[in-house]
Design an enzyme around this catalytic site. Structure first.
Site, PDB file in Angstrom:
ATOM      1  N   CYS A   1       0.599  -0.814  -0.305  1.00 51.41           N
ATOM      2  CA  CYS A   1       0.056   0.232  -0.171  1.00 51.41           C
ATOM      3  C   CYS A   1       0.984   0.980   0.175  1.00 51.41           C
ATOM      4  CB  CYS A   1      -0.737  -0.030   0.946  1.00 51.41           C
ATOM      5  SG  CYS A   1       0.006  -0.495   3.229  1.00 51.41           S
ATOM      6  N   HIS A   4      -2.073   0.614   7.216  1.00 54.00           N
ATOM      7  CA  HIS A   4      -2.134   0.616   5.868  1.00 54.00           C
ATOM      8  C   HIS A   4      -2.261   1.663   5.470  1.00 54.00           C
ATOM      9  CE1 HIS A   4      -4.144  -0.200   2.426  1.00 54.00           C
ATOM     10  NE2 HIS A   4      -5.056   1.220   1.856  1.00 54.00           N
ATOM     11  N   ASP A  31      -7.802   5.803  -1.939  1.00 52.74           N
ATOM     12  CA  ASP A  31      -7.014   4.798  -1.742  1.00 52.74           C
ATOM     13  C   ASP A  31      -6.141   4.228  -3.660  1.00 52.74           C
ATOM     14  OD1 ASP A  31      -5.349   2.750  -0.773  1.00 52.74           O
ATOM     15  OD2 ASP A  31      -7.090   1.568   0.320  1.00 52.74           O
TER      16      ASP A  31
END
Lengths: 324, 676
Positions: free
Chosen positions: B418, B462, B478
């Site tokens: 991520c 994250h 995201d």
């Protein structure tokens, strides 16, 4: 100020002592209960309290729940210890079993019997006189324990060791539970013996002397018929001339055979004289001689043996002291 | 210093009983051991060395150390603390000194007073451990340590001649256990007050997400199943894809590392009363992070006075979170973050270093122009690019150079986590002048079916991006959702490849997967721990007020005092009953039982048995008083004495039944003659 802080010497005389006499009256047998047990933290207990405060302060400043937890747990434990410490003494029965008299300078023994009620877990109990070494009473396994306590005898007469201290710090040593019981204990203290030779025996008179030699030569005793071997010079020839029978005069020796221990007949100050008499009495008893005692107006007729010695020593111990 | 003689005269034996000494040495080891986690090993080593020496003294092999050795040890130890690098006013330094003092006192200790000092230090060290760790296991351990230390204290007051460590331990155990109820009462009711002054806090390394982020960081966190926080929702739990636990905003980018950037003074905003959209209320129980950032859903407001909100809408605690920290949050997903961008923030969120990553800058420039310089279209184009090209999502990406790392990722390796995707995304948007920032936190979480709370672990860490758009404020984007949508929908496990999964630790894979019984067991322990956090560690001023108000109504000092008094007297009273209750003696012998019952009945008629009276004599006495002939009881007494005292007697059941019948007849006869 709490009761334990009063020096034992002043115990009897102090106001606390008088209060104690009302609260725990003298008795040969005492059972401990909330009436007569005192309990208070000792120095260690106060330090422990300080530790708790520190912990709470830490818990507040660090906002730590579990540090609070430790402080509360220890505090709660401290509280419970009151019960434990109190229970350790509660229900104990104390009884004076006996004492053995002794001489000045000796340690006088007192036997105290401690009986615990049912249930184990009574430990670390100490008994002792205000002046004297404390003794442990071993009561965990057995139900009763005899404790021998000693007090050094400083003066002759009646020895009153004072109130008996019973105390315990069990289980944590943060609290002291104690009581001062008066078992009405008194023991006799005889004068310290001074040993010396027996005084010269005085010649006895016929009426109170003792025949020490039936064939002595001092006093005429009686007449008996002659037997071969009797001294020829004792034969009464006049009688032989009259009756034709041989008779002899008999003589006997008399001595004052009984030892009289007389205060007037030993030298020195009073206490020393009493000590000398004590020494003589002990010696005479050991040599199994018959002896009597003259102490001023008191007179003890002569006799022999331990049984005779005891009242005699008692008189010596108490001579001149006001009867309490 | 008192002489031994004086101590003896005071009735305090001077020497430490051996029993107590042995317990004290064991207790010392037990108390010091958990500090292995917090303190440097040499301190523990000094502690154990002193313990070893004391053991030698105890066994009579060695002597107490000489004065100069002790002096040397003391000086060396404290010099050691001084040079070991911990700050003089830190908790670590304090704990080190405490433990060293404890250990050194142990070899020096001779008298009772020394022993008590060691014991009290022991309690103190037990409590200090809780400043570092307050978990259930540590609490249980320290409870045992408390019993050990208490046992040493009990041993101090037991008879010297006995060596019975077990008896001391048993008594200490029951003391501690019996003390628990009142301790709990105090724990619940004793008023919690605010800190009086500031104190040094433990300086552990930050756990979880940190204020710097390099691409590898989150991949490392993904290996850990350690707890990050638990959440108790007052409202229905939002879907997994909406659970973005925002914690950090990274605005500075330099040599491949993202960091926080300039900070501004946080404030305590009020909730807007005109808001009418969706609202989610929940409480977070954050595990210690050693930092002061908190995690919450957008757009968060906390009402607690010790929680503030920064200009970039993060929640921060006043102090670093050293133990479980609870805070209530109201999140309003519909509330805009920054409908107008203030200049300082605009500058902060557009800054990029000059000259690095030239390839991606050019790529972004071209794409931006293609998108007609429209922010939304441009974002879509970037995400589409990620989706369409051969980008892959992996926990074990190839290592990147520090210079031009984003170029390398975007054009060459194309495999990342991520952080890589979010980083590249933010870089591209900033390079064309759009205010964008990287956000770190956690995404998702699992519901514990037993406690119904949400559990967020480190592997849920994250990173994502926020773009400022006119009229929409800061908007979450995201990029990971573009490459691995299952990560966001279902959680990390669904997004992991087989090789990634093989690299995880056993517990982590058990937690993530469906492992049946073991999984349920872990759920159960988690729920237990949660309750512990709620009721014990997190039982603070605010929670206490709420709980006590529920219980007592309005809180007045009188009521609290009464509650403590009532609870205290009940719990102490129960112990008192247990201690002072005297049970009747148990008669094992069946004949003795019969006699006792007989005696009890006759006592009812007014003829109690005297304690010392033999049973036969008792029967004869009562018979005589009742006017019976002696011959009438001869039989019974003979039978009874045979059964009681004849050692060769059989005492069969029939004989005892016979005796019982005889006694009963006798009892009737006595009752009859007594009533006439």
């Amino acid at each position: 100020m709490w009761p334990g802080s009063i020096p034992p010497q002043d115990l009897q005389a102090s106001r606390f002592g008088r209060w104690l006499d009302r609260r725990i009256p003298p008795s040969r047998q005492i059972t401990l209960s909330q009436r007569n047990i005192f309990i208070f933290p000792n120095l260690t207990g106060f330090v422990f309290g300080g530790l708790l405060l520190l912990l709470i302060l830490g818990a507040v400043n660090y906002q730590s729940s579990l540090v609070y937890g430790v402080a509360f747990l220890l505090g709660s434990m401290f509280l419970l210890t009151i019960l434990y410490t109190f229970r350790n003494l509660s229900g104990l029965a104390l009884e004076l079993v006996g004492t053995r008299p002794g001489f000045v300078g000796e340690d006088i023994e007192f036997n105290v019997r401690v009986v615990r009620p049912q249930g184990k877990g009574r430990e670390g109990i100490q008994l002792g006189w205000p002046e004297g070494i404390k003794q442990w009473a071993e009561l965990n396994e057995q139900e009763a324990a005899g404790v021998r306590l000693f007090v050094k005898a400083e003066r002759r007469g009646r020895l009153d060791p004072g109130r008996l201290l019973v105390e315990t710090y069990y289980p944590l040593g943060l609290l002291r539970a104690w009581t001062w019981v008066d078992l009405g204990v008194q023991s006799l203290v005889y004068p310290k013996p001074i040993f010396q030779d027996f005084p010269q025996s005085t010649p006895g008179r016929r009426d109170d002397g003792q025949l020490i030699d039936p064939l002595g030569s001092d006093d005429f005793s009686d007449i008996k018929s002659y037997l071969p071997g009797d001294p020829v010079k004792h034969i009464i020839w006049r009688s032989y001339a009259r009756s034709g029978e041989l008779v002899v005069k008999r003589y006997a020796s008399f001595v004052e055979p009984r030892l009289w221990l007389d205060l007037e007949e030993v030298s020195g100050p009073l206490e020393e004289r009493l000590s000398r008499l004590t020494g003589l009495a002990l010696r005479a008893t050991r040599l199994e001689r018959e002896f009597g005692l003259r102490l001023g107006a008191t007179e003890i007729t002569p006799a022999i043996g331990e049984a005779h010695l005891e009242p005699l020593l008692r008189e010596l111990a108490l001579y001149g002291l006001a009867e309490s | 210093m008192d002489s031994p003689k004086v101590n003896e005269a005071l009735g305090v034996a001077y020497q430490i009983p051996r029993n107590s000494l042995a317990l004290l040495m064991i207790a010392q080891i037990v108390v010091v051991l958990p500090y292995f986690m917090q303190l440097s090993p040499w301190i523990i080593a000094v502690g154990l060395f002193c313990g070893y020496w004391r053991m030698g003294v105890y066994q009579g092999r060695w002597d107490h150390p000489r004065r100069w050795i002790k002096a040397l040890l003391v000086i060396a130890s404290f010099a050691g603390v001084a040079v070991s690098g911990v700050s003089a006013y830190s908790l670590e330094a304090a704990a080190s000194v405490l433990i060293l003092a404890f250990a050194l006192k142990l070899i020096e200790m001779k008298g009772r007073r020394d022993a008590y000092l060691v014991i009290f230090l022991g309690y103190f060290i037990i409590a200090t451990q809780f400043l570092f760790d307050q978990s259930i296991l540590v609490a249980i351990y320290e409870l045992i340590a408390t019993i050990m230390v208490t046992a040493a204290m009990v041993g101090m007051n037991q008879l010297h001649t006995r060596v019975r460590p077990l008896a001391s331990l048993r008594l200490a155990g029951s003391l501690v256990v019996q003390a628990l109820p009142f301790a709990i009462v105090l724990f619940l009711f004793f008023p919690r007050i605010a800190p009086l002054w500031t104190v040094p806090l433990p300086m552990g390394a930050t756990t979880g997400i940190s204020d710097h982020m390099t691409p590898g960081d989150i991949a490392r966190l993904a290996q850990s199943d350690e707890l990050a926080f638990r959440v108790v929702f007052r409202d229905p739990v939002p879907a997994n894809k909406d659970l973005y636990w925002r914690g950090l905003v990274y605005s500075d980018f330099k040599s491949g590392t993202w960091s926080l950037g300039p900070q501004f003074k946080p404030s305590h905003p009020r909730l807007d009363e005109n808001y009418s959209g969706e609202e989610i209320r929940y409480e977070v129980l954050l595990e210690p992070t050693m930092s002061n950032w908190l995690f919450a859903l957008d757009t968060a407001t906390a009402e607690a006075s010790n929680v503030a909100r920064t200009l970039d809408y993060r929640l921060v605690a006043d102090d670093p979170v050293m133990s479980v920290f609870r805070y209530e949050v109201v999140s309003r997903p519909g509330e805009l973050m920054d409908d107008r961008l203030i200049p300082v923030i605009r500058v902060r969120e557009k800054k990029l270093p000059e000259g690095d990553n030239p390839r991606i800058r050019a790529f972004a420039q071209a794409l931006y122009i293609d998108s007609g310089k429209d922010v939304a279209t441009f974002i879509d184009a970037v995400l589409r690019h990620i989706r369409q090209e051969l980008f892959s999502y992996t926990l074990q990406p190839p290592t990147l150079q520090r210079e031009h790392s984003i170029d390398e990722f975007w054009f060459d390796t194309r495999a990342g986590f991520c952080t890589h995707y979010a980083g590249a995304f933010v870089f591209m948007l900033r390079s064309v002048g759009i205010p964008t920032r990287m956000v770190g936190g956690y995404q998702g979480g699992e519901i514990n079916p037993i406690g119904n709370h949400l559990v967020v672990r480190q592997y849920d860490a994250h990173a994502w991006a926020e773009v400022w758009m006119a009229g929409r404020g800061w908007t979450r984007v995201d990029p990971t959702a573009a490459v691995a949508p299952e990560r966001i929908e279902l959680g990390l496990n669904a997004a992991l490849s087989l090789t990634d999964r093989a690299a995880l630790s056993l517990f982590t894979s058990v937690r993530m997967g469906d492992w049946g019984f073991l999984g349920r067991f872990l759920d159960w322990t988690d729920s237990l721990e949660h309750r512990w956090n709620l009721w014990v560690i997190g039982y603070d001023t605010r929670f206490q007020a709420g709980f006590l108000e529920n219980l007592l109504g309005e809180l007045t000092p009188t009521r609290i005092g009464l509650a403590i008094l009532l609870g205290g007297s009940t719990s102490v009273g129960l112990v008192a009953i247990a201690l002072f209750w005297r049970r009747r003696p148990v008669h094992r012998h069946p004949v003795e039982r019969l006699i006792r019952r007989f005696g009890d009945r006759l006592a009812g008629f007014g003829y109690p048995r005297v304690a010392s009276e033999p049973p036969g004599a008792f029967i004869r006495r009562v018979a005589e008083e009742a006017g019976l002939e002696a011959t009438q009881v001869d039989n019974v007494v003979a039978e009874l004495n045979t059964l009681l005292y004849n050692p060769s007697g059989t005492r069969s059941g029939t004989e005892i039944r016979q005796l019982r019948g005889q006694l009963r007849r006798l009892q009737f006869r006595l009752a009859f003659s007594l009533s006439h």
